[in-house]
Design a protein around this motif. Structure first.
Motif, PDB file in Angstrom:
ATOM      1  N   ARG A  68       9.393   0.705  55.009  1.00  0.00           N
ATOM      2  CA  ARG A  68       7.995   0.963  55.716  1.00  0.00           C
ATOM      3  C   ARG A  68       6.891   1.174  54.590  1.00  0.00           C
ATOM      4  NH1 ARG A  68       9.199   5.921  59.310  1.00  0.00           N
ATOM      5  NH2 ARG A  68       7.026   5.722  59.876  1.00  0.00           N
ATOM      6  N   THR A  69       7.054   1.179  53.239  1.00  0.00           N
ATOM      7  CA  THR A  69       6.047   1.329  52.313  1.00  0.00           C
ATOM      8  C   THR A  69       5.762   0.147  51.431  1.00  0.00           C
ATOM      9  OG1 THR A  69       7.794   2.224  50.428  1.00  0.00           O
ATOM     10  CG2 THR A  69       6.759   3.701  51.827  1.00  0.00           C
ATOM     11  N   PHE A  70       6.417  -1.167  52.172  1.00  0.00           N
ATOM     12  CA  PHE A  70       5.962  -2.146  51.237  1.00  0.00           C
ATOM     13  C   PHE A  70       4.523  -2.556  50.964  1.00  0.00           C
ATOM     14  CE2 PHE A  70       6.513  -6.843  50.336  1.00  0.00           C
ATOM     15  CZ  PHE A  70       5.345  -7.442  51.060  1.00  0.00           C
ATOM     16  N   SER A  71       3.671  -2.061  51.837  1.00  0.00           N
ATOM     17  CA  SER A  71       2.315  -2.327  51.603  1.00  0.00           C
ATOM     18  C   SER A  71       1.717  -1.365  50.294  1.00  0.00           C
ATOM     19  CB  SER A  71       1.466  -2.240  52.673  1.00  0.00           C
ATOM     20  OG  SER A  71       1.570  -0.848  53.057  1.00  0.00           O
ATOM     21  N   THR A  72       2.499  -0.708  49.932  1.00  0.00           N
ATOM     22  CA  THR A  72       1.909   0.182  48.843  1.00  0.00           C
ATOM     23  C   THR A  72       2.319  -0.608  47.396  1.00  0.00           C
ATOM     24  OG1 THR A  72       3.860   1.526  48.767  1.00  0.00           O
ATOM     25  CG2 THR A  72       1.988   2.202  50.284  1.00  0.00           C
ATOM     26  N   TYR A  73       3.061  -1.179  47.477  1.00  0.00           N
ATOM     27  CA  TYR A  73       3.920  -1.897  46.122  1.00  0.00           C
ATOM     28  C   TYR A  73       3.137  -3.299  45.629  1.00  0.00           C
ATOM     29  CZ  TYR A  73       8.017   0.629  46.836  1.00  0.00           C
ATOM     30  OH  TYR A  73       8.993   1.710  47.018  1.00  0.00           O
ATOM     31  N   TYR A  74       2.855  -3.222  44.516  1.00  0.00           N
ATOM     32  CA  TYR A  74       2.230  -4.428  43.883  1.00  0.00           C
ATOM     33  C   TYR A  74       3.522  -5.222  43.884  1.00  0.00           C
ATOM     34  CZ  TYR A  74      -1.619  -6.069  40.554  1.00  0.00           C
ATOM     35  OH  TYR A  74      -2.453  -6.689  40.297  1.00  0.00           O
ATOM     36  N   MET A  75       3.241  -6.514  44.085  1.00  0.00           N
ATOM     37  CA  MET A  75       4.676  -7.306  44.222  1.00  0.00           C
ATOM     38  C   MET A  75       4.464  -8.594  43.347  1.00  0.00           C
ATOM     39  SD  MET A  75       6.553  -5.920  46.508  1.00  0.00           S
ATOM     40  CE  MET A  75       7.830  -7.177  46.502  1.00  0.00           C
ATOM     41  N   GLY A  76       5.637  -9.184  42.823  1.00  0.00           N
ATOM     42  CA  GLY A  76       5.665 -10.298  42.118  1.00  0.00           C
ATOM     43  C   GLY A  76       6.761 -11.310  42.229  1.00  0.00           C
ATOM     44  N   TRP A  77       6.730 -12.401  41.367  1.00  0.00           N
ATOM     45  CA  TRP A  77       7.761 -13.329  41.516  1.00  0.00           C
ATOM     46  C   TRP A  77       8.302 -13.391  40.084  1.00  0.00           C
ATOM     47  CZ3 TRP A  77      10.597 -15.509  45.588  1.00  0.00           C
ATOM     48  CH2 TRP A  77       9.950 -15.501  46.586  1.00  0.00           C
ATOM     49  N   PHE A  78       9.419 -13.540  39.782  1.00  0.00           N
ATOM     50  CA  PHE A  78       9.975 -13.917  38.536  1.00  0.00           C
ATOM     51  C   PHE A  78      11.061 -15.073  38.758  1.00  0.00           C
ATOM     52  CE2 PHE A  78       8.640  -9.870  36.466  1.00  0.00           C
ATOM     53  CZ  PHE A  78       8.289  -9.030  37.675  1.00  0.00           C
ATOM     54  N   ARG A  79      11.176 -15.679  37.533  1.00  0.00           N
ATOM     55  CA  ARG A  79      12.301 -16.646  37.512  1.00  0.00           C
ATOM     56  C   ARG A  79      13.230 -16.700  36.328  1.00  0.00           C
ATOM     57  NH1 ARG A  79       8.088 -21.937  36.681  1.00  0.00           N
ATOM     58  NH2 ARG A  79       7.754 -21.576  34.439  1.00  0.00           N
ATOM     59  N   GLN A  80      14.336 -17.312  36.464  1.00  0.00           N
ATOM     60  CA  GLN A  80      15.313 -17.435  35.609  1.00  0.00           C
ATOM     61  C   GLN A  80      15.794 -18.711  35.417  1.00  0.00           C
ATOM     62  OE1 GLN A  80      18.185 -14.479  35.201  1.00  0.00           O
ATOM     63  NE2 GLN A  80      18.375 -14.807  33.366  1.00  0.00           N
ATOM     64  N   ALA A  81      15.536 -19.401  34.330  1.00  0.00           N
ATOM     65  CA  ALA A  81      16.287 -20.793  34.359  1.00  0.00           C
ATOM     66  C   ALA A  81      17.394 -20.777  33.420  1.00  0.00           C
ATOM     67  CB  ALA A  81      15.167 -21.708  33.385  1.00  0.00           C
ATOM     68  N   PRO A  82      18.467 -21.682  33.552  1.00  0.00           N
ATOM     69  CA  PRO A  82      19.579 -21.738  32.964  1.00  0.00           C
ATOM     70  C   PRO A  82      19.594 -21.412  31.452  1.00  0.00           C
ATOM     71  CG  PRO A  82      19.640 -23.475  34.512  1.00  0.00           C
ATOM     72  CD  PRO A  82      18.017 -23.078  34.432  1.00  0.00           C
ATOM     73  N   GLY A  83      20.346 -20.565  30.869  1.00  0.00           N
ATOM     74  CA  GLY A  83      20.273 -20.156  29.568  1.00  0.00           C
ATOM     75  C   GLY A  83      19.070 -19.607  28.869  1.00  0.00           C
ATOM     76  N   LYS A  84      18.352 -19.062  29.975  1.00  0.00           N
ATOM     77  CA  LYS A  84      16.973 -18.312  29.450  1.00  0.00           C
ATOM     78  C   LYS A  84      16.712 -17.328  30.120  1.00  0.00           C
ATOM     79  CE  LYS A  84      14.276 -22.521  28.669  1.00  0.00           C
ATOM     80  NZ  LYS A  84      13.083 -23.372  28.692  1.00  0.00           N
ATOM     81  N   GLU A  85      15.967 -16.186  29.441  1.00  0.00           N
ATOM     82  CA  GLU A  85      15.781 -14.733  30.044  1.00  0.00           C
ATOM     83  C   GLU A  85      14.768 -15.098  31.280  1.00  0.00           C
ATOM     84  OE1 GLU A  85      16.020 -12.037  26.115  1.00  0.00           O
ATOM     85  OE2 GLU A  85      14.254 -12.297  27.212  1.00  0.00           O
ATOM     86  N   ARG A  86      14.995 -13.929  31.981  1.00  0.00           N
ATOM     87  CA  ARG A  86      13.866 -13.799  33.286  1.00  0.00           C
ATOM     88  C   ARG A  86      12.579 -13.848  32.951  1.00  0.00           C
ATOM     89  NH1 ARG A  86      16.676 -10.097  37.029  1.00  0.00           N
ATOM     90  NH2 ARG A  86      17.991 -11.923  37.716  1.00  0.00           N
ATOM     91  N   GLU A  87      11.663 -14.395  33.436  1.00  0.00           N
ATOM     92  CA  GLU A  87      10.318 -14.360  33.073  1.00  0.00           C
ATOM     93  C   GLU A  87       9.302 -14.136  34.221  1.00  0.00           C
ATOM     94  OE1 GLU A  87       8.917 -17.822  31.353  1.00  0.00           O
ATOM     95  OE2 GLU A  87       9.297 -19.118  33.421  1.00  0.00           O
ATOM     96  N   PHE A  88       8.158 -13.533  33.888  1.00  0.00           N
ATOM     97  CA  PHE A  88       7.152 -13.263  35.011  1.00  0.00           C
ATOM     98  C   PHE A  88       6.517 -14.522  35.377  1.00  0.00           C
ATOM     99  CE2 PHE A  88       3.722 -11.445  36.974  1.00  0.00           C
ATOM    100  CZ  PHE A  88       2.507 -11.967  36.666  1.00  0.00           C
ATOM    101  N   VAL A  89       6.219 -14.561  36.644  1.00  0.00           N
ATOM    102  CA  VAL A  89       5.420 -15.935  37.325  1.00  0.00           C
ATOM    103  C   VAL A  89       4.360 -15.569  37.914  1.00  0.00           C
ATOM    104  CG1 VAL A  89       5.567 -17.743  39.023  1.00  0.00           C
ATOM    105  CG2 VAL A  89       7.656 -17.123  37.652  1.00  0.00           C
ATOM    106  N   ALA A  90       4.243 -14.675  38.550  1.00  0.00           N
ATOM    107  CA  ALA A  90       2.935 -14.475  39.394  1.00  0.00           C
ATOM    108  C   ALA A  90       2.848 -12.885  39.961  1.00  0.00           C
ATOM    109  CB  ALA A  90       2.779 -15.171  40.619  1.00  0.00           C
ATOM    110  N   ALA A  91       1.841 -12.213  40.167  1.00  0.00           N
ATOM    111  CA  ALA A  91       1.932 -11.083  40.806  1.00  0.00           C
ATOM    112  C   ALA A  91       0.650 -10.751  41.806  1.00  0.00           C
ATOM    113  CB  ALA A  91       1.705  -9.651  39.930  1.00  0.00           C
ATOM    114  N   ILE A  92       0.838  -9.959  42.799  1.00  0.00           N
ATOM    115  CA  ILE A  92      -0.447  -9.540  43.755  1.00  0.00           C
ATOM    116  C   ILE A  92      -0.361  -8.215  44.073  1.00  0.00           C
ATOM    117  CG2 ILE A  92       1.299  -9.865  45.698  1.00  0.00           C
ATOM    118  CD1 ILE A  92      -1.300 -11.368  47.106  1.00  0.00           C
ATOM    119  N   SER A  93      -1.866  -7.825  44.141  1.00  0.00           N
ATOM    120  CA  SER A  93      -2.095  -6.374  44.437  1.00  0.00           C
ATOM    121  C   SER A  93      -1.546  -5.842  45.734  1.00  0.00           C
ATOM    122  CB  SER A  93      -3.350  -6.033  43.951  1.00  0.00           C
ATOM    123  OG  SER A  93      -4.264  -6.502  45.031  1.00  0.00           O
ATOM    124  N   TRP A  94      -1.626  -4.582  46.023  1.00  0.00           N
ATOM    125  CA  TRP A  94      -1.309  -4.029  47.285  1.00  0.00           C
ATOM    126  C   TRP A  94      -2.164  -4.700  48.486  1.00  0.00           C
ATOM    127  CZ3 TRP A  94      -3.201  -1.364  42.874  1.00  0.00           C
ATOM    128  CH2 TRP A  94      -1.745  -0.545  42.152  1.00  0.00           C
TER     129      TRP A  94
END
Length: 124
Positions: free
Chosen positions: A27-53
């Protein structure tokens, strides 16, 4: 804690588009800053995009800026990632997570646990 389920990935040719969705429980989804991350083969997970509450602020990694658009619908507890002009180097498993925003400008995942992600494969 918010539970997250990603979907919308697939195989697409270079230059194509996809829209990813991340459905959240809690029920608290709208209070979270949310984002997308991605992980390519053999690489570390990296930040892609974020959006405010409220959705009023968005931020992007330099590699996707101008091609990807993050959005959210708090009434549906869902965050989206529209990906245009896809490149082979965008191939990765994409994950969503709540986001911690640091004064340095870094965006890091809020939680250590991740969903199953959604595979995006871009072919030449």
């Amino acid at each position: 804690q918010v539970q997250l389920v990603e979907s919308g990935g697939g195989l697409v040719q270079a230059g194509g588009s996809l829209r990813l969705s991340c459905a959240a429980s809690g029920r608290t989804f709208s209070t979270y800053y949310m984002g997308w991350f991605r992980q390519a083969p053999g690489k570390e997970r990296e930040f892609v995009a974020a959006i405010s509450w409220s959705g009023g602020r968005t931020d992007y990694a330099g590699s996707v800026k101008g091609r990807f658009t993050i959005s959210r619908d708090n009434a549906k507890n869902t965050v989206y990632l529209r990906m245009n002009s896809l490149k082979p180097e965008d191939t990765a498993v994409y994950y969503c997570n709540a986001v911690k925003v640091y004064a340095s400008g870094q965006f890091r995942p809020e939680y250590d646990s991740w969903g199953q992600g959604t595979q995006v494969t871009v072919s030449l």
